[in-house]
Design a protein around this motif. Structure first.
Motif, short mmCIF file in Angstrom:
data_model
loop_
_atom_site.label_atom_id
_atom_site.label_comp_id
_atom_site.label_asym_id
_atom_site.label_seq_id
_atom_site.Cartn_x
_atom_site.Cartn_y
_atom_site.Cartn_z
N ASN A 40 -13.25 1.98 -3.74
CA ASN A 40 -13.41 1.05 -2.61
C ASN A 40 -12.03 0.64 -2.07
O ASN A 40 -11.44 -0.34 -2.52
N PHE A 41 -11.55 1.39 -1.07
CA PHE A 41 -10.23 1.11 -0.49
C PHE A 41 -10.20 -0.23 0.24
O PHE A 41 -9.23 -0.98 0.15
N GLU A 42 -11.30 -0.57 0.95
CA GLU A 42 -11.35 -1.85 1.68
C GLU A 42 -11.24 -3.04 0.73
O GLU A 42 -10.55 -4.01 1.01
N GLY A 43 -11.91 -2.95 -0.40
CA GLY A 43 -11.84 -4.02 -1.40
C GLY A 43 -10.43 -4.13 -1.98
O GLY A 43 -9.92 -5.24 -2.21
N TYR A 44 -9.82 -2.96 -2.20
CA TYR A 44 -8.45 -2.92 -2.72
C TYR A 44 -7.49 -3.62 -1.75
O TYR A 44 -6.69 -4.46 -2.14
N VAL A 45 -7.62 -3.31 -0.48
CA VAL A 45 -6.78 -3.93 0.56
C VAL A 45 -7.06 -5.43 0.65
O VAL A 45 -6.13 -6.24 0.78
N ALA A 46 -8.32 -5.83 0.55
CA ALA A 46 -8.69 -7.25 0.64
C ALA A 46 -8.08 -8.04 -0.52
O ALA A 46 -7.58 -9.16 -0.33
N ILE A 68 0.84 -1.20 0.00
CA ILE A 68 0.00 0.00 0.00
C ILE A 68 0.87 1.25 0.00
O ILE A 68 0.61 2.21 -0.74
#
Length: 149
Positions: free
Chosen positions: A25-31, A13
């Protein structure tokens, strides 16, 4: 493992921080990054374990072959030793396998140190003659690790 993956996740990141769109969608990117790192870690670990298993099998095979060769050479050396006169064989074994000095051998057998030396010299000469070319490493290994009697 989880700590390593999380560390790699934060590093990824950080390295891609300029390309991250905060409106998406940052959470989806991190997932997705975390999932891919976990898959990569598991695949790398499986390959490593597979390679270790292959190496262990090869080492076991090589060890078995080396052990068989050492046993065969050991038997041949014993035949050579047993074909020698009793006193020569006894002096040689006391020197090489009991680690006695020439003086200790001479004292125990009531013979001179020169006689001990002559027996050792004759036995070594005979072994060299009968064994032909045997690498010094093999002879050292036998001397240090294989007990011949």
């Amino acid at each position: 493992m989880a700590e390593d993956i999380v560390q790699d996740l934060f590093l990824t990141i950080w390295e891609r921080r300029e390309n991250i769109d905060p409106d998406k969608n940052f959470e989806g990117y991190v997932a997705v990054i975390a999932r891919n790192l976990a898959y990569r870690y598991v695949m790398t670990r499986c390959k490593m374990i597979y390679n270790i298993d292959i190496a262990a099998d090869k080492l076991a095979d090589d060890s078995a072959n080396d052990s068989a060769e050492a046993t065969s050479l050991n038997n041949y050396i014993m035949k050579i030793l047993n074909s020698q006169p009793r006193m020569r064989r006894k002096v040689f074994m006391m020197s090489r396998f009991d680690n006695l000095t020439y003086a200790e051998i001479a004292n125990r057998l009531n013979i001179s140190e020169r006689t001990v030396e002559a027996h050792i010299y004759a036995m070594v000469r005979e072994l060299k003659k009968m064994l032909g070319y045997v690498p010094a490493a093999v002879m050292s290994l036998l001397y240090l690790s294989v007990k011949l009697y």
